[in-house]
Design a protein around this motif. Structure first.
Motif, mmCIF file in Angstrom:
data_model
loop_
_atom_site.group_PDB
_atom_site.id
_atom_site.type_symbol
_atom_site.label_atom_id
_atom_site.label_comp_id
_atom_site.label_asym_id
_atom_site.label_seq_id
_atom_site.Cartn_x
_atom_site.Cartn_y
_atom_site.Cartn_z
ATOM 1 N N ASN A 5 50.983 27.565 49.870
ATOM 2 C CA ASN A 5 50.363 29.032 50.081
ATOM 3 C C ASN A 5 50.787 29.869 51.066
ATOM 4 N N LEU A 6 50.243 29.080 52.539
ATOM 5 C CA LEU A 6 50.270 29.596 54.012
ATOM 6 C C LEU A 6 51.390 30.161 54.376
ATOM 7 N N ASN A 7 51.111 31.752 54.843
ATOM 8 C CA ASN A 7 52.072 31.512 55.484
ATOM 9 C C ASN A 7 52.265 32.834 56.613
ATOM 10 N N THR A 8 50.798 33.138 56.923
ATOM 11 C CA THR A 8 50.354 33.941 58.110
ATOM 12 C C THR A 8 49.052 33.062 58.461
ATOM 13 N N ALA A 9 49.251 34.384 60.174
ATOM 14 C CA ALA A 9 48.366 33.301 60.919
ATOM 15 C C ALA A 9 47.835 34.581 61.688
ATOM 16 N N LEU A 10 46.600 34.529 61.532
ATOM 17 C CA LEU A 10 46.207 36.032 62.380
ATOM 18 C C LEU A 10 46.745 37.469 61.461
ATOM 19 N N GLY A 11 47.324 37.777 60.213
ATOM 20 C CA GLY A 11 47.578 38.859 59.863
ATOM 21 C C GLY A 11 49.065 38.423 60.059
ATOM 22 N N HIS A 12 49.785 37.352 60.422
ATOM 23 C CA HIS A 12 51.225 37.563 61.294
ATOM 24 C C HIS A 12 52.135 36.921 60.842
ATOM 25 N N LYS A 13 53.411 36.648 59.591
ATOM 26 C CA LYS A 13 54.482 35.916 59.436
ATOM 27 C C LYS A 13 54.597 34.607 60.747
ATOM 28 N N GLN A 14 54.734 33.552 59.862
ATOM 29 C CA GLN A 14 55.542 32.726 61.345
ATOM 30 C C GLN A 14 56.890 32.737 62.920
ATOM 31 N N GLN A 15 56.465 33.291 64.498
ATOM 32 C CA GLN A 15 56.565 34.178 64.736
ATOM 33 C C GLN A 15 56.407 33.338 65.856
ATOM 34 N N VAL A 16 57.713 33.440 66.825
ATOM 35 C CA VAL A 16 57.538 32.316 68.290
ATOM 36 C C VAL A 16 58.433 33.628 68.608
ATOM 37 N N THR A 17 58.113 33.779 69.984
ATOM 38 C CA THR A 17 58.100 34.789 71.340
ATOM 39 C C THR A 17 58.349 34.273 72.871
ATOM 40 N N GLN A 18 59.448 34.168 73.259
ATOM 41 C CA GLN A 18 59.317 33.345 74.407
ATOM 42 C C GLN A 18 59.896 34.028 75.347
ATOM 43 N N SER A 19 60.170 34.696 76.945
ATOM 44 C CA SER A 19 61.101 35.527 77.790
ATOM 45 C C SER A 19 60.560 34.650 79.109
ATOM 46 N N GLY A 20 61.463 34.929 80.305
ATOM 47 C CA GLY A 20 60.806 34.578 81.785
ATOM 48 C C GLY A 20 61.972 35.709 82.689
ATOM 49 N N VAL A 21 61.133 35.553 83.928
ATOM 50 C CA VAL A 21 61.951 36.105 84.691
ATOM 51 C C VAL A 21 62.024 35.318 85.580
ATOM 52 N N ARG A 38 57.387 32.841 83.498
ATOM 53 C CA ARG A 38 57.697 32.289 81.903
ATOM 54 C C ARG A 38 56.558 32.590 80.857
ATOM 55 N N HIS A 39 56.929 32.725 79.694
ATOM 56 C CA HIS A 39 55.409 33.014 78.644
ATOM 57 C C HIS A 39 56.406 32.883 77.583
ATOM 58 N N ASP A 40 55.020 32.513 76.416
ATOM 59 C CA ASP A 40 55.821 31.735 75.180
ATOM 60 C C ASP A 40 54.141 31.946 74.275
ATOM 61 N N LYS A 41 54.284 32.339 72.924
ATOM 62 C CA LYS A 41 53.493 33.380 71.839
ATOM 63 C C LYS A 41 53.941 32.570 70.418
ATOM 64 N N SER A 42 53.013 32.196 70.020
ATOM 65 C CA SER A 42 53.339 31.119 68.890
ATOM 66 C C SER A 42 53.044 31.796 67.325
ATOM 67 N N PRO A 97 46.106 28.144 59.863
ATOM 68 C CA PRO A 97 46.669 28.559 60.834
ATOM 69 C C PRO A 97 45.925 29.139 62.047
ATOM 70 N N ALA A 98 47.101 29.236 63.377
ATOM 71 C CA ALA A 98 46.884 28.656 64.466
ATOM 72 C C ALA A 98 47.530 29.736 64.948
ATOM 73 N N LEU A 99 47.880 29.615 66.570
ATOM 74 C CA LEU A 99 47.787 30.631 67.547
ATOM 75 C C LEU A 99 48.120 30.015 69.103
ATOM 76 N N TYR A 100 48.751 29.362 69.503
ATOM 77 C CA TYR A 100 50.212 29.221 70.580
ATOM 78 C C TYR A 100 49.851 29.958 71.449
ATOM 79 N N LYS A 101 49.723 30.219 73.352
ATOM 80 C CA LYS A 101 50.347 30.890 74.459
ATOM 81 C C LYS A 101 49.501 30.341 75.639
ATOM 82 N N ASN A 102 50.914 30.346 75.908
ATOM 83 C CA ASN A 102 51.958 29.682 77.370
ATOM 84 C C ASN A 102 51.922 30.886 78.290
#
Length: 761
Positions: free
Chosen positions: A297-313, A334-338, A355-360
């Protein structure tokens, strides 16, 4: 006879058998060539296997000459095989496991030769390094990336330290992207397939002057789910990923090359939930028939649906100081957020939801000097990384919400060097060393709130505070680990076509802190918490033989290795009783240094060009990984009751390919039919055997039919994966005493078909 002695005898017998077979074949081919030079001279060049160039030692060498256990995949091989992402490579890699982590679509679990890391939480680094153009990716989030815009992928087995920026104890996976050409180049790859698959990748590059080239790639990967979530109505195991990459290359003169790159990706796939293997303890909810279905029944964390974003230069600078001396600088950020909604119980009730949040984030800088003289070659460098890993999550269980926050800083620097000396035309000696300093600081907060609506930090400002179990700052949790790790290897060219090598290498991975630690209920003392877990160390001896037979139409690579593994870091989660009522009501992270282990193995890879149209390739590996010391509860050695996770004893694969000419609409072309079978032995999910979750041995059958135009501008392929529709577990959760009982499994992909079109403008 003990199981350990039986395994040792089996390994020794297998090693002797392999050596004997190779010796017989080698002798036979050598005699045949000596007796009939004319016949060899008449052998068709069409049956010779093309040489593969790798940069395993930070300089370009052919795969058969480099005295390192490495397997390389060219962009051509990946395209013709229909391999979508990095996990697809594992089926043909000896002693290697690459899979999506439990409860996620894009976080990587990787093990090579028994060494790896399953838990993606802050504070842990993988034993297998992932590199994108020499840039070490400190965290596994987003590492299950679709393969695009690459020249090749290299997989190195064994400790890597004297040649690589970041020390990795088990091995390395390297994505090598291609440099842009002098002419405008545009490429399109489109795919459609089963489960509504629709993928597109567009790549373009062009020179804007004699010294400047620019290019970029846009990619979209979509697919419906393999199953359904009956509670939310959403697809389970679906795919929705967008990615982009931009590059600019500058060549002011013939000695200087500069590349500036930026990349980004976003995974908007639904949360991936597991399949319950047991009936609900309280609700009596039955087991679903489709292993890809769920009731989570869980499909959000902190009001966000599952999402993984990452970027780098990144910025790469290569300066050819002299013809045999090159300076290289690699700078990257590099940065990423899940947002990760994890439903451990996979039921419609709030029973064990996280519900979890990861940031790197990370910054790294590497400087290298590479020397390629006539009789001396080598690399020396320094490396620095400054990384932060942060996570926070609620455990909503049995009427409470336990909030955990971990914030861990890593600062590490290293100096490394490796040099090869050609002592004669047939014999060379390599020596190297690395000095590493790892510093870690951590703050960990664990609080309990009443009710299962969550904590204030996770979106419930009206939560009622109950108590604080852990509150440690970076002033409390800090450690520094230092280690010198040497390497020595010798290589002997036994003949023009046979290369024998032996190496001894030490590897090291720094210690740290488990961000889920709990000072209440888990019997963890404050002094033990402040110490954290210790570094792990490994020393590996390897003996290898790389051979070519029959005018380079048969290639074989054999490696036998032995590793002594000490202070093995074992992260895990255990159910705990926080209020002393005799009933487990929460869980905590408990990371221990298991003690000692020994790992023995053999790896055989072979490729044969039987005719100019028919080729075979295969792999066979065996590993005996066993704990010799494992101190458990009550200070009791339980090594005999423990196993290595994600490390099947036997793996094998066989691939056959047949080509024939086939003009289409007046265009000359080649049709290729290939089929492969991969075998993986029994795989344990955890260090303690768990029959309900452990995966028995299984086989996967793939096949492809590909037409390629003679100028390589058009390629059309039909690819079938897992054609026998095998169901096999790749991960799982095991908390049988908590709430409804959380025993859930995650599975590899079912049978799929994909039609691909590659078009080069």
């Amino acid at each position: 006879m003990t199981a350990s002695k039986k395994s040792q005898r089996k390994l020794a017998l297998l090693s002797r058998s392999a050596a004997a077979i190779l010796a017989i074949y080698g002798s036979g081919f050598t005699q045949a060539q000596a007796q009939s030079n004319d016949a060899s001279a008449k052998a068709s060049d069409d049956t010779q296997i093309a040489k593969v160039v790798v940069s395993a030692r930070r300089r370009e060498e052919t795969l058969q000459d480099v005295p390192v256990s490495v397997t390389a995949y060219s962009a051509e091989q990946i395209s013709k095989s229909g391999i979508a992402d990095i996990t697809g490579l594992a089926l043909t890699l000896p002693n290697t496991t690459l899979s999506a982590s439990r409860g996620t679509n894009s976080t990587l679990t990787s093990f090579i030769r028994g060494v790896g890391q399953q838990d993606p939480l802050a504070g842990f680094e993988s034993g297998v390094g992932i590199y994108l153009d020499d840039i070490y990716l400190a965290r596994p989030q987003g590492a299950v990336a679709d393969i695009y815009d690459v020249e090749r992928v290299e997989v190195l087995r064994g400790p890597q330290g004297t040649l690589y920026g970041r020390n990795t104890i088990g091995g390395a996976v390297k994505y090598v992207t291609r440099k842009m050409g002098p002419n405008t180049d545009m490429r399109l790859k489109a795919s459609v397939g089963s489960y509504g698959q629709m993928d597109g990748v567009f790549t373009a590059s062009t020179p804007i002057s004699d010294t400047v080239r620019v290019g970029g790639t846009l990619a979209k990967f979509k697919r419906n789910g393999f199953g359904k979530d009956f509670t939310t109505g959403e697809d389970n195991y679906n795919k929705d990923i967008s990615a982009a990459r931009l590059s600019a290359e500058f060549m002011p003169n013939s000695s200087l090359f500069i590349r500036i790159s930026a990349d980004t990706s976003q995974d908007d796939s639904n949360a991936k939930h597991g399949h319950r293997l047991t009936v609900g303890k309280i609700s009596g909810a039955p087991i679903l028939s489709n292993v890809y279905d769920t009731r989570a029944n869980l499909n959000t964390a902190l009001g966000h649906k599952q999402q993984v974003t990452q970027s780098g230069v990144s910025a790469l600078v290569e300066y050819q100081i002299q013809p045999d001396l090159m300076f290289k600088s690699v700078t990257a950020s590099r940065h990423d957020k899940s947002f990760a909604p994890i439903d451990f119980d996979s039921l419609s009730t709030v029973d064990f939801d996280v519900p979890a949040l990861y940031k790197n984030k990370q910054f790294s800088q590497e400087f290298q000097l590479t020397y390629t003289g006539k009789s001396v070659q080598g690399v020396a460098g320094v490396y620095y990384i400054d990384a932060n890993a942060y996570d926070k999550f609620d455990v909503r269980l049995l009427g409470t919400s336990t909030f955990t926050e971990g914030d861990i800083d890593t600062k590490a620097w290293a100096a490394f060097a490796d040099a090869s000396f050609d002592l004669s035309k047939d014999f060379s000696l390599s020596v190297g060393g690395r000095y590493t300093v790892d510093k870690r600081e951590a703050s960990i907060l664990r609080q309990i709130y009443l009710g299962t609506a969550g904590s204030p930090a996770m979106g419930n400002p009206s939560a009622v505070f109950f108590r604080t179990d852990t509150n440690l700052s970076k002033a409390d949790l800090h450690r520094e680990d230092k280690k010198f790790t040497p390497r020595i290897s010798a290589s002997w060219k036994a003949s023009a076509d046979q290369n024998v090598y032996a190496s001894w290498t030490e590897g090291f991975k720094g210690g740290g802190f488990d961000p889920r630690m709990n000072l209440v209920g888990s019997k963890l003392s404050l002094d033990k918490a402040k110490q954290g877990f210790l570094p792990e160390k490994i020393s590996t001896f390897e003996l290898g033989l790389k051979s070519a037979f029959a005018n380079n139409s048969v290639l074989t690579n054999v490696a036998v290795f032995h590793s002594d593994y000490q202070d093995v870091q074992i992260p895990g989660s255990v159910a705990i009783d926080t209020n002393g009522d005799g009933k487990d009501d929460s869980f905590a992270g408990v990371t221990t240094n298991a003690g000692k282990a020994k790992i023995d193995g053999i790896e055989i890879e072979a490729t044969a060009r039987v005719t100019d149209a028919f080729s075979l390739s295969g792999m066979l590996s065996y590993i005996d990984a066993r704990y010799t010391k494992y101190i458990g509860a009550g200070n009791i050695d339980v090594a005999s009751q423990r196993v290595f996770q994600n490390t099947p004893k036997q793996t094998a694969s066989l691939r056959a390919n047949y080509d024939w000419s086939m003009p289409v609409m007046g265009n000359a072309g080649k049709l290729s039919l290939s089929s492969s079978v991969a075998f993986r032995g029994k795989t344990y999910q955890f260090e303690t055997p768990t029959p309900i979750l452990d995966q028995d041995s299984y086989k996967l059958w793939d096949a492809s039919l590909v037409w390629t135009r003679s100028d390589n501008a058009v390629r059309i392929g039909l690819h079938g994966k897992n054609l026998s529709d095998t169901r096999y577990k790749v991960a799982g959760y095991l908390f049988p005493t908590l709430g409804e009982g959380s025993t859930t499994a995650f599975y590899g992909n079912p049978r799929t078909y994909t039609l691909t079109l590659d078009y080069r403008f």
